[in-house]
Each structure stands twice: as structure tokens, then as C-alpha cells.
Design a protein around this motif. Structure first.
Motif, PDB file in Angstrom:
ATOM      1  N   SER A   1       0.584  -1.286  -0.079  1.00  0.00           N
ATOM      2  CA  SER A   1      -0.067  -0.028   0.235  1.00  0.00           C
ATOM      3  C   SER A   1       0.667   1.489   0.157  1.00  0.00           C
ATOM      4  O   SER A   1       0.346   1.953  -0.802  1.00  0.00           O
ATOM      5  N   GLU A   2       2.332   1.169   0.622  1.00  0.00           N
ATOM      6  CA  GLU A   2       3.128   2.070   0.688  1.00  0.00           C
ATOM      7  C   GLU A   2       4.444   2.667  -0.246  1.00  0.00           C
ATOM      8  O   GLU A   2       4.587   3.517  -0.224  1.00  0.00           O
ATOM      9  N   PHE A   3       4.689   1.201  -0.188  1.00  0.00           N
ATOM     10  CA  PHE A   3       5.749   1.471  -0.696  1.00  0.00           C
ATOM     11  C   PHE A   3       6.071   0.627  -2.125  1.00  0.00           C
ATOM     12  O   PHE A   3       6.897   1.606  -2.536  1.00  0.00           O
TER      13      PHE A   3
ATOM     14  N   VAL B   1      -7.734   4.899   4.739  1.00  0.00           N
ATOM     15  CA  VAL B   1      -7.626   5.976   5.017  1.00  0.00           C
ATOM     16  C   VAL B   1      -7.372   6.847   4.334  1.00  0.00           C
ATOM     17  O   VAL B   1      -6.544   7.286   3.665  1.00  0.00           O
ATOM     18  N   PRO B   2      -8.157   8.798   4.677  1.00  0.00           N
ATOM     19  CA  PRO B   2      -7.954   9.814   3.825  1.00  0.00           C
ATOM     20  C   PRO B   2      -6.972   9.666   3.179  1.00  0.00           C
ATOM     21  O   PRO B   2      -5.660  10.330   4.684  1.00  0.00           O
ATOM     22  N   GLN B   3      -6.079  10.373   2.425  1.00  0.00           N
ATOM     23  CA  GLN B   3      -4.749  11.298   1.925  1.00  0.00           C
ATOM     24  C   GLN B   3      -4.968  12.092   2.289  1.00  0.00           C
ATOM     25  O   GLN B   3      -3.533  12.484   2.594  1.00  0.00           O
TER      26      GLN B   3
ATOM     27  N   ALA C   1      -1.560  15.647   6.071  1.00  0.00           N
ATOM     28  CA  ALA C   1      -0.965  16.296   7.035  1.00  0.00           C
ATOM     29  C   ALA C   1      -0.010  16.261   8.035  1.00  0.00           C
ATOM     30  O   ALA C   1       0.640  17.192   8.786  1.00  0.00           O
ATOM     31  N   SER C   2      -0.021  15.204   8.191  1.00  0.00           N
ATOM     32  CA  SER C   2       1.447  14.728   9.027  1.00  0.00           C
ATOM     33  C   SER C   2       3.185  15.204   8.538  1.00  0.00           C
ATOM     34  O   SER C   2       3.729  15.205   9.025  1.00  0.00           O
ATOM     35  N   PHE C   3       2.940  14.896   6.747  1.00  0.00           N
ATOM     36  CA  PHE C   3       3.955  15.691   6.030  1.00  0.00           C
ATOM     37  C   PHE C   3       4.760  16.864   6.054  1.00  0.00           C
ATOM     38  O   PHE C   3       5.177  17.016   5.797  1.00  0.00           O
ATOM     39  N   ALA C   4       3.067  17.393   5.555  1.00  0.00           N
ATOM     40  CA  ALA C   4       3.621  18.807   6.345  1.00  0.00           C
ATOM     41  C   ALA C   4       4.195  19.355   7.467  1.00  0.00           C
ATOM     42  O   ALA C   4       4.723  20.267   7.890  1.00  0.00           O
TER      43      ALA C   4
ATOM     44  N   LEU D   1       8.357   6.611   7.929  1.00  0.00           N
ATOM     45  CA  LEU D   1       7.946   6.195   9.040  1.00  0.00           C
ATOM     46  C   LEU D   1       7.613   6.478   9.871  1.00  0.00           C
ATOM     47  O   LEU D   1       6.424   5.888  10.552  1.00  0.00           O
ATOM     48  N   GLN D   2       7.323   6.917  10.505  1.00  0.00           N
ATOM     49  CA  GLN D   2       6.501   8.053  11.389  1.00  0.00           C
ATOM     50  C   GLN D   2       5.069   8.266  11.044  1.00  0.00           C
ATOM     51  O   GLN D   2       3.885   8.223  12.164  1.00  0.00           O
ATOM     52  N   THR D   3       4.766   8.676  10.201  1.00  0.00           N
ATOM     53  CA  THR D   3       3.549   8.474   9.307  1.00  0.00           C
ATOM     54  C   THR D   3       3.103   7.734   9.464  1.00  0.00           C
ATOM     55  O   THR D   3       1.413   7.183   9.737  1.00  0.00           O
ATOM     56  N   ILE D   4       3.785   7.032   9.028  1.00  0.00           N
ATOM     57  CA  ILE D   4       2.189   4.897   8.675  1.00  0.00           C
ATOM     58  C   ILE D   4       2.519   4.624  10.400  1.00  0.00           C
ATOM     59  O   ILE D   4       1.721   3.987  10.371  1.00  0.00           O
TER      60      ILE D   4
END
Length: 301
Positions: free
Chosen positions: A105-107, A176-178, A183-186, A192-195
Motif C-alpha cells: 500500500s505504501e512502498f 485511510v483518507p489521504q 497533514a502528517s507530512f506537512a 515511517l512516522q506517518t505509517i
């Protein structure tokens, strides 16, 4: 100066509206009827199984050693093996399944090869369990020559659970809503922290539901265990040896009902079936506790 224009009633629009209302009522009635009938059927089936076996249960039956000839045997070793095999299989399959789902899903890149991998995972999720049992025979009985053992049954069950856990984790993460991810990236969070702090907590409900489903399926599985762990036990109540025979409660239920020659085989089968159903229901309830705690934690934030 005001002019009042008369309202023109369109008979076709009115009839169409009435027709849609009738269709809506019919469809709602159909859905409610099918849902109620299904719930009644499930409750009736559970009541029938539990009503026959639960009143006859005793503590001696739960911890007793099965007997091949005399009546009055118990299910102690088989019941212990069921939990032992289940725990080992979940310890193996949960980290691997979640890691694979998170990667997809992420990588994983969006290309034809990854699409082919997803198709393979979906196909494995629908493969009959006996195929995994045959695979376990090839690996543990023929290749490693360790015979019918608890570790062979547990690893084969982990293989059975992996495709389902992978797909459930991937879909839960994608749901999960994008906006939350962005927002986590911002805020300066790494991927990794976002996941770890955003995606997994939000997707936890779907992931735990998938774990609950595979745990209940694994606890009641018989084909894989028969082929990889056997239809006997070591005869000891608390046998932690991974290379001992690993008959589980589901296998014992099948054996008693079809092959056993004990006089009280029918009564043993009824009590074993009640215990099996009750524990599966208990597993579903236990796995709901983290869901409730996670929902309460998310609601207080």
C-alpha cells in the motif's frame, strides 16, 4: 403588479415519484427480511450446537485425556494444542502479513508486476485449505522429514493466514483518507512516522477485524492440521514440544464423529462442538476489545 401563475401538475412525474417510493419500500423490506432471516438462522444454529453440548460439559472433560476404547475421555491435549498451534501461527503470520500489506500500500510501485503480485495474493486467499496442507506435507514431512508435528501444523496455518492478512492490511491502509497522510507530512513527519503514528492507528480497526477472522478460521481448521500435525496427541496435557503430534480440537471432533469406536462418541462430539463454537465466539469477543479501546482513544483526541 403581481401575477399568480397556476401550478401545473405533471402526472408522469407524479407517477414516477410514486413508483420510486414503492421500489424503495420493497427493496428496504427485502433487505430487512433477508437480514432478519440470516440472523435468526445463525442464532438458531448456534443455539442448537450449544444447547446439546454445554449442559453436559464438565471440568474433567476439558482437561481429561482422550481414550481410544473406554468411555469418559476428555479433550485436554487437543484443546491445548488448538491454542498452542493458533498462537504460534499468529506470531508468524501477523508481522509478515502486516509488513506485506504495508509494503503493497505504501512502498510498492504501481506497475504490472505489483499488479500480478496482488492477483496472486488474492488467488491464494481463496485457495482451499487442503492445498496448504499438501504444501505442508511436502515441506515438513518429505523435505525436512520431521513427521506430523505441531510446528508443521502451525507454520502451514500461518501460510494459510498470510494472504488474507496481507490483503486486509493493504485495503485498511488504503482506506485511510489521504488528507491525514498529507497533514502528517506537512507537520514534518517522515514516511515511517506517518505509517506508525497515523496510518496504522486509523487502519487498526480493519486490521484487527482481519486478524479476528483468520484466528477464528485457524482455530476451527482441520484439513491442514490432519495433513501436517496428525490425528493424535502426545497424551500429555501441557506438551510444549514443537515436534510432538498436534491434533487439535477440530481434528478430534472429526475423528470422534467418523473414526472413533468409544461408546460415547456422539456425546463427546456434541460437547467438543459446543466448546469449539464457544471458543470461536470468545476469540471474536476478545479481539473486539482492542477495537473498542482504539475507538475510545481516537474519539478523545
Amino acid at each position: 403588479m403581481s401575477t399568480n401563475q397556476p401550478t401545473v401538475n405533471n402526472p408522469f412525474a407524479s407517477s414516477r415519484k410514486n413508483g420510486n417510493r414503492i421500489k424503495n419500500v420493497l427493496f428496504t423490506t427485502l433487505v430487512w427480511g433477508v437480514g432478519i432471516c440470516t440472523i435468526i438462522f445463525i442464532i438458531g444454529l448456534l443455539f442448537l450446537i450449544l444447547e446439546k453440548g454445554m449442559p453436559k460439559l464438565s471440568f474433567d472433560f476439558l482437561i481429561g485425556i482422550p481414550d481410544e476404547i473406554m468411555e469418559g475421555g476428555g479433550i485436554g491435549p487437543a484443546l491445548f494444542n488448538s491454542f498452542y498451534v493458533l498462537i504460534i501461527s499468529l506470531i508468524i503470520s501477523i508481522p509478515l502479513g502486516m509488513a506485506a500489506g504495508i509494503y503493497l500500500s505504501e512502498f510498492a510501485p504501481d506497475n504490472k508486476f505489483i499488479g500480478f503480485i496482488r492477483i496472486c495474493v488474492e488467488g491464494l486467499a481463496s485457495v482451499p485449505s487442503i492445498i496448504f496442507g499438501l504444501f505442508g506435507i511436502v515441506i515438513f514431512v518429505e523435505t525436512f522429514d520431521i513427521g506430523l508435528t505441531i510446528i508443521g501444523g502451525a507454520v502451514s496455518l500461518a501460510f494459510l493466514n498470510l494472504p488474507v492478512l496481507t490483503r486486509v492490511t493493504e485495503e485498511a491502509m488504503r482506506a485511510v483518507p489521504q488528507e491525514m497522510k498529507h497533514a502528517s507530512f506537512a507537520l514534518g513527519g517522515t514516511h515511517l512516522q506517518t505509517i506508525r503514528r497515523v496510518l496504522i492507528p486509523v487502519a487498526l480497526n480493519g486490521i484487527i477485524t482481519g486478524i479476528c477472522l483468520v484466528a477464528g478460521r485457524a482455530f476451527g481448521e482441520s484439513a491442514v492440521i490432519i495433513l501436517t500435525a496428525g490425528v493424535t496427541t502426545s497424551g500429555e496435557m501441557w506438551d510444549f514440544n514443537l515436534f510432538s503430534p498436534g491434533e487439535t480440537l477440530a481434528v478430534h471432533l472429526w475423528y470422534v464423529q467418523s473414526e472413533a469406536i468409544v461408546p460415547d462418541a456422539t456425546e463427546i462430539a456434541e460437547k467438543a462442538a459446543a466448546v469449539l463454537v464457544f471458543i470461536v465466539l470468545l476469540i471474536n469477543l476478545v479481539f473486539r476489545i482492542p477495537l473498542w479501546m482504539n475507538n475510545r482513544k481516537m474519539s478523545t483526541k
